[in-house]
Motif scaffolding. Sequence first.
Motif, PDB file in Angstrom:
ATOM      1  N   THR B 165       7.214  13.757 -73.406  1.00 19.98           N
ATOM      2  CA  THR B 165       6.381  14.218 -74.526  1.00 19.98           C
ATOM      3  C   THR B 165       5.310  13.193 -74.893  1.00 19.98           C
ATOM      4  O   THR B 165       4.519  13.441 -75.795  1.00 19.98           O
ATOM      5  N   GLU B 264       4.039  18.136 -70.660  1.00 15.83           N
ATOM      6  CA  GLU B 264       3.915  19.447 -71.274  1.00 15.83           C
ATOM      7  C   GLU B 264       2.667  20.212 -70.831  1.00 15.83           C
ATOM      8  O   GLU B 264       2.394  21.275 -71.359  1.00 15.83           O
ATOM      9  N   GLY B 321       2.388  21.794 -76.629  1.00 18.56           N
ATOM     10  CA  GLY B 321       3.718  21.434 -76.161  1.00 18.56           C
ATOM     11  C   GLY B 321       4.731  22.538 -76.379  1.00 18.56           C
ATOM     12  O   GLY B 321       5.925  22.307 -76.273  1.00 18.56           O
ATOM     13  N   PHE B 324       7.133  23.432 -73.335  1.00 17.96           N
ATOM     14  CA  PHE B 324       8.055  22.332 -73.072  1.00 17.96           C
ATOM     15  C   PHE B 324       9.118  22.236 -74.166  1.00 17.96           C
ATOM     16  O   PHE B 324      10.313  22.153 -73.894  1.00 17.96           O
TER      17      PHE B 324
END
Lengths: 431, 418
Positions: B165, B264, B321, B324
Motif C-alpha cells: 500500500t 494497488e 486502492g 486492493f
Amino acid sequence: MITNSRRVKDYKQLDRELPTLRHVDPDYIYINLQNARAKEYTLDVEVGDHVKLGEILGRRKGKFFEQPIYSTVSGVIEGRTNKYHSSGDEVECLIVRNDFKDTYHESITDRPDSVIEQFTQEDFVEIIKEKGLVGLGGSGFPSYIKLNTDKDIHTVVINAVECEPYLSSDYRLIKDQPEDIFRGLTYLMRAVDATRGVIAVKKTKKELVEVLEREISRFSDWNIQIATLDDFYPQGWENMTFENAVGIKVPVGTLPMEYGILGFNVSTTASVYEAVKHNLPIIKRHLTVNGDAVNFPQDIRARVGTSVRELIELSDGYTDEEKVEVIVGGPMMGESIESDDIVVTQTTTSILVLKSVDYVEEPCVRCASCVYACPVDIQPVQIMNAVKREDKESARALEADKCIECGLCAYVCTSKIHVTDYVREAMKMLR
Amino acid sequence: MNIVTKNAPHLRRPNATVVRMMRDVSIALTPLIVFAIYQHGVDALLILLAAVLSMVATEYVYYQIKDFMERKREAKSETEEKIRELNWQKKEKKKALKEKTQKAREDYEAFMKDYEQRMASLRETLKEENRAAKKSDNKSFRLANRSFTIYNFTIITSGLIYGLTLPDTIPLSKVIVGGVVGALLAKLVFGGMGQNIFNPAAFARVFVVLSFGAALSYEAFVDADAGATAMSVLNEQMFNAGVVDNYDYWMLFSGIGLPGSLGETSALLILVGGIYLAARRSFDIVVPITYIGTVFLLSLTVMFTQDLGFWFPAVHVLGGGLLFGAVFMATDPITSPVTRPGRIYFAFGLGVLTFLIRLFGNLPEGVVFAILIMNMFVPALDYAKWAKSRFTVRSVLVFSIVVVLAIVITNVGVYYVA
C-alpha cells in the motif's frame, strides 16, 4: 475452505464395493440386558436353560416404555458378564453359547399377505412394539411410539442418506435387500394411511439410485418416490432430510408428525418388514468395520450380540498404531469407547478404528467456517467465546441450546479448536 | 497399542489450517509483488522487504521478551533459587568485610573456600535441568516459539499488504517505523493473532500517512503530469473529466505506467489474486463484491444526478486502492464479523465510508480509513442479541432502508459541494 464448508470427505471408497461378509455364527453371543434408554430389566430364563432363536429372554424397562429381549441365536445360557455398549457405558450381558443349529422359536411364523392387508394401525403398532424395534440409525428410539401417532400423516420418509463419513452399512443393505425396504415402506404407509412414500438417498450414490429405481417398478400400485439429495453433511439429520426431500421445514424442537411427516431409517424399515412378514425380531444387522487403523475395512452382516473384538479380528485386526480410537457410530457423532470389549446391539451401525491424532490448537482467527457450516444457523465461535467468559446471557441469546451436536464446527475449524466441546459446555451451562 | 477416548467429532478437515489460509493470501499477492518490482525496480523490493522484516522483527522481539518475562514470573526452579541465595550470602559477607573485624574476615574466607565449587556445580545442574526441559516439551522451532506466529504466515501477510500500500518514493526508515508501530500497536498489544481489533496493515499505512503524509507520501504526486494518481486528481476537482484523458481505461485496468502505490495499481492482477483466493475458498467472496459493488452503486447514482460520464464510476472502482483494499484488506477474517449478513453490512459500510471520504475528505484515498473505522464496528455487528447467521425479513428491510439512506445522503452531499 471458509465458504461451502459442509462438504465432508467421505472415505467410503475402500469397503463399499466388496460384498457383505456374513459373519453370523460366533461361538458365543452376548445379549445386552440394558441399554442407554432402559437400565432396568427382568429375566425369564436361568443359567443352563436352552433357548431358541427368537425366544424372549426377558424385558428391558425404560422410563416410558418396555421392550422384550430376544435371543438372537439358539443355544445354552452360560452366565452373565459386563461389556461395553455403544453409549460408552458398561452393561450387563447374558452369554449364550451357540449350538449352530439355528432352531427357530415356535412363534416365528410367516404371515400371509392376505392377513397383513387387513391390518390396522393398532395391529402394526402391536407387532412392532412386541418385536422391540427401535430406530436403527443409532438413536435407539422405540419405533412403535413414532408409529402410534394420532396425527394425520401424509408422507413417510425413508432416510437412506447415511451422511457420516466411513459408514456404508445402509448402502450395502439397500444393495443386498432392496425388496425388504420397499415392502417395509408399504407396511408403514399402510399403518399410518399415508399417501406418499419417499426414499431419500444421496445423489452421488448412483448405484443405489439405480437399484431403487429398478425395484420401484414392482411397486407401481404405491405412490413411492426416490428423492436424490445433495452430498453434504449433515444431510442425514432428520430435519435436513425432510426439508430437502419433501420440502417441509420442521423447526428444531418440534415433532415432524405435526407437519404430517414420519421418518424412519432404512434399516428400521427393513426390520419392520421382517417383523411384520416373518414375525422376526432384529436378529442380524449390517454394520461397517472401517477406519484407517484397521487392516481390512469391510461391511459385515453380524448377529446382534456378536463381540466387536471378534469382528475386528475378522477384519485382520489393528494396524501398528500407537494410539487408536474405537468408535461406535460415525466419526462425527459416534461415541469413543475406552475398550474394544464391546457388544453389537441393534443400534450399532458401525465400528470405526481410527488413528488417534492429537491436534495442536491455534488461536481462533474468526474465519467463521463454523458459522457458515452450522446446519442450525447458530454461531459456534461466538458461543465458544461466551463459554470462555462464562457469559450465560450471551450463550442464551446465541441459542446454544439449538445445537444438534453434529460436530461440523470442530470438523471445519481452521485452528483445530474443538468447538463442539465448547458448545456442549454452553448447553450444559444453559440447562 | 492403546485405546484412547475422545469427544466427537473424531475427524478434522484435512488441509483446513490457518497456515493454508494465510499462505494463500501471500500467494495471491505474488503477481502484485512481481509487477511492483517490474514497475518500480529495486526500490519496490527494498520497501517490501523493509515492511515485512520490520513487522516480523517486531513480533519476534516482542514474543522473546514476553516469553522471557513469563519464564521469570513462573515458579523458579530450586536450583535457581539456591544460586540466588548463594550470591546473596556472598554479598552479605562482603558487606560485613567493610567493618574490618577479625570475625568477618574469617567468615568470608571460610565461605569463599568452597564458593566457586558450589556455584559451578549448581550452574551445571541448572544447565542440565534446562536441557531436559527443552527436550521434553520444546521439540521444534514451532513449539519453542509457540506465541511467535511467523510460521503461520499472518505477520508476513500483514507485512506484504502493508508494503504494497506504500508509494514507491517513501524512505525506508519511515517504512520501518510504520511496520513496527503497526505490528506493535495494532496487533501485539491486543494479544497477538486472533485478538486484534484493527487490521495491522491498514493501521501501519494510516500511521505512515498521518505522520509523514504531508512531507512525503503524496508530495511527489501532486504534479498532475508527473505522478498524480487518478484519485488525487479527483480530490482536487471532484468532477474533472480530464482524468480519463491522462489515464485510459486499459491503463487503469492493467496498471502499466500508472502512478500510485506499489500494489494497488493493477486491477487485473488484483482480480487474479482474488479469483485464486475465491477458488481456494480462503475468503468469503461476498465481502469484496459487496464493497466494490457499493462504491460502484454510489458513484453510479452520483453519475446520474450530476450528469457525468461513465468514467466517474469506472475511475472510482479502478483508480484508487479500492480493489486492493477490498480483496486483501477487508477480507482479513480476524477483523471482520463472523456471520455472513454481518460481513455484508461490514462491506457495505466500508463502501459508503470509502466513497464519502474520497468525495468530501481531505485525502484522496479512503480505503484504509474506512477499514479502520469499520473495524471498530465489528463487535457491534457481532453482538450476540442481533447477530444472525441468516437474513431475516426484518433485517433485509432495515438494510434496504439504510442503503436508500446512504444513496440519498451521498447525493445530497454531492449537490451541496458541487
